[in-house]
Design an enzyme around this catalytic site. Sequence first.
Site, PDB file in Angstrom:
ATOM      1  N   SER A  44       0.860  -1.194   0.000  1.00 57.67           N
ATOM      2  CA  SER A  44       0.000   0.000   0.000  1.00 57.67           C
ATOM      3  C   SER A  44       0.895   1.241   0.000  1.00 57.67           C
ATOM      4  CB  SER A  44      -0.864  -0.026   1.260  1.00 57.67           C
ATOM      5  OG  SER A  44      -1.544   1.195   1.436  1.00 57.67           O
TER       6      SER A  44
ATOM      7  N   TYR B  17      -1.852  -0.625  10.457  1.00 55.61           N
ATOM      8  CA  TYR B  17      -1.977  -0.954   9.027  1.00 55.61           C
ATOM      9  C   TYR B  17      -0.755  -0.447   8.265  1.00 55.61           C
ATOM     10  CZ  TYR B  17      -4.373  -1.399   4.459  1.00 55.61           C
ATOM     11  OH  TYR B  17      -4.721  -1.734   3.174  1.00 55.61           O
TER      12      TYR B  17
HETATM   13  P1  NAD Z   1     -11.881  -6.241   1.374  1.00 61.36           P
HETATM   14  O1  NAD Z   1     -12.125  -5.938   2.806  1.00 61.36           O
HETATM   15  O2  NAD Z   1     -12.939  -5.970   0.365  1.00 61.36           O
HETATM   16  O3  NAD Z   1     -11.477  -7.789   1.231  1.00 61.36           O
HETATM   17  C1  NAD Z   1     -10.674  -8.446   2.161  1.00 61.36           C
HETATM   18  C2  NAD Z   1     -11.110  -9.909   2.178  1.00 61.36           C
HETATM   19  O4  NAD Z   1     -10.245 -10.611   3.070  1.00 61.36           O
HETATM   20  C3  NAD Z   1     -12.543 -10.113   2.702  1.00 61.36           C
HETATM   21  O5  NAD Z   1     -13.287 -10.898   1.778  1.00 61.36           O
HETATM   22  C4  NAD Z   1     -12.352 -10.863   4.013  1.00 61.36           C
HETATM   23  O6  NAD Z   1     -13.386 -11.813   4.281  1.00 61.36           O
HETATM   24  C5  NAD Z   1     -11.037 -11.555   3.775  1.00 61.36           C
HETATM   25  N1  NAD Z   1     -10.395 -11.911   5.028  1.00 61.36           N
HETATM   26  C6  NAD Z   1     -10.321 -11.167   6.165  1.00 61.36           C
HETATM   27  N2  NAD Z   1      -9.680 -11.854   7.113  1.00 61.36           N
HETATM   28  C7  NAD Z   1      -9.339 -13.050   6.556  1.00 61.36           C
HETATM   29  C8  NAD Z   1      -8.659 -14.180   7.052  1.00 61.36           C
HETATM   30  N3  NAD Z   1      -8.194 -14.227   8.311  1.00 61.36           N
HETATM   31  N4  NAD Z   1      -8.481 -15.233   6.231  1.00 61.36           N
HETATM   32  C9  NAD Z   1      -8.950 -15.206   4.963  1.00 61.36           C
HETATM   33  N5  NAD Z   1      -9.602 -14.153   4.437  1.00 61.36           N
HETATM   34  C10 NAD Z   1      -9.793 -13.091   5.244  1.00 61.36           C
HETATM   35  O7  NAD Z   1     -10.505  -5.507   1.011  1.00 61.36           O
HETATM   36  P2  NAD Z   1      -9.985  -4.919  -0.375  1.00 61.36           P
HETATM   37  O8  NAD Z   1     -10.272  -3.467  -0.400  1.00 61.36           O
HETATM   38  O9  NAD Z   1     -10.437  -5.774  -1.498  1.00 61.36           O
HETATM   39  O10 NAD Z   1      -8.410  -5.082  -0.163  1.00 61.36           O
HETATM   40  C11 NAD Z   1      -7.684  -6.219  -0.633  1.00 61.36           C
HETATM   41  C12 NAD Z   1      -6.213  -6.028  -0.312  1.00 61.36           C
HETATM   42  O11 NAD Z   1      -5.745  -4.821  -0.914  1.00 61.36           O
HETATM   43  C13 NAD Z   1      -5.905  -5.897   1.175  1.00 61.36           C
HETATM   44  O12 NAD Z   1      -4.656  -6.486   1.445  1.00 61.36           O
HETATM   45  C14 NAD Z   1      -5.814  -4.409   1.379  1.00 61.36           C
HETATM   46  O13 NAD Z   1      -5.047  -4.087   2.510  1.00 61.36           O
HETATM   47  C15 NAD Z   1      -5.139  -4.012   0.086  1.00 61.36           C
HETATM   48  N6  NAD Z   1      -5.278  -2.617  -0.294  1.00 61.36           N
HETATM   49  C16 NAD Z   1      -6.496  -2.077  -0.509  1.00 61.36           C
HETATM   50  C17 NAD Z   1      -6.591  -0.743  -0.891  1.00 61.36           C
HETATM   51  C18 NAD Z   1      -7.924  -0.116  -1.137  1.00 61.36           C
HETATM   52  O14 NAD Z   1      -7.973   1.096  -1.362  1.00 61.36           O
HETATM   53  N7  NAD Z   1      -9.018  -0.873  -1.125  1.00 61.36           N
HETATM   54  C19 NAD Z   1      -5.428   0.025  -1.043  1.00 61.36           C
HETATM   55  C20 NAD Z   1      -4.192  -0.557  -0.810  1.00 61.36           C
HETATM   56  C21 NAD Z   1      -4.138  -1.880  -0.447  1.00 61.36           C
END
Ligand code: NAD
Length: 281
Positions: A164, A177
């Site tokens: 990120s 985070y």
């Molecule tokens: P999201 O919350 O939509 O999806 C995360 C998924 O992880 C969920 O389906 C959840 O059920 C699953 N999860 C949570 N705990 C778990 C566990 N212990 N075991 C298995 N699955 C588990 O998140 P997102 O926005 O799709 O983000 C995906 C990735 O991208 C993450 O690593 C997030 O940190 C990263 N990210 C997101 C953004 C953003 O702007 N959305 C920016 C930078 C990085």
Amino acid sequence: MTSPFVHDFTGKVVVVTGAGGVLCSFFAKEFARAGAKVALLDLNLDNAQGYADEIVAAGGIAKAYKANVLELPSLQAAKEAVVADLGPVDILVNGAGGNNPRATTDNEYHETDLPEGTKTFFDLDQSGIEFVFNLNFLGTVLPTQVFAKDMVGRPGANIINISSMNGFTPLTKIVAYSGAKAAISNLTEWLAVHFAHVGLRVNAIAPGFLVSKQNKALLFNEDGTPTPRTGKILGSTPMGRFGEPSELIGGLLFLADENAASFVNGVVLPIDGGFNAYAGV
Ligand code: NAD
């Protein structure tokens, strides 16, 4: 959301953790559209199943598996099922992750005259910090231990982690985070070196600012108007807008593609509209 790029992952088995979520379900769909057999792993099986069903309905190959990225036996069971159903794993996307309000301060700067009830750094509870750090960092380490063992020596095998912007420079409020994503960037480099002699590449993408369910409350007020944080983000993004999930796909598939990125290893690729490059002046 579609990607204009042509990558051919026909016959490859791709495991995506967190594939029941917003971004990783999209990643899974795009790998499937590029010909891969995709295993969608998530704690929330219903969500992962729904996305797997969508992939199959569109003519792709996908299966959903319940897996907890923080529990080795759960990951081991998922791996055995994936290999039995789809074959040996070629690509692992460590996508499960996210922030939690229990590890988020109310204030950007500590002051001596903060209003009563402000959740400061000193009020964050250990379990909240552990939850976020473990989900992101350990939740990348453990699936790598389980899946990479059999990826070693497999031609074209590689791992993509999700870092990120806060992995480069911490963002205010989200202390755990930010630390966990910095650790993921560091881990990506460590793993890239560690596995370099056995042909297993390890890279990461670092998405910039996208609007998603996990950060929506920080970016928009309940009435839909942007928060001051949104103004600061857009003011610090030279391209002046939020990114779209589809804009992550080119980088993701590039890094995963053994033909396109065969000599790319240990890279954390910002996909951020220039945010990381901009000093603010
Ligand atoms: P999201 O919350 O939509 O999806 C995360 C998924 O992880 C969920 O389906 C959840 O059920 C699953 N999860 C949570 N705990 C778990 C566990 N212990 N075991 C298995 N699955 C588990 O998140 P997102 O926005 O799709 O983000 C995906 C990735 O991208 C993450 O690593 C997030 O940190 C990263 N990210 C997101 C953004 C953003 O702007 N959305 C920016 C930078 C990085």
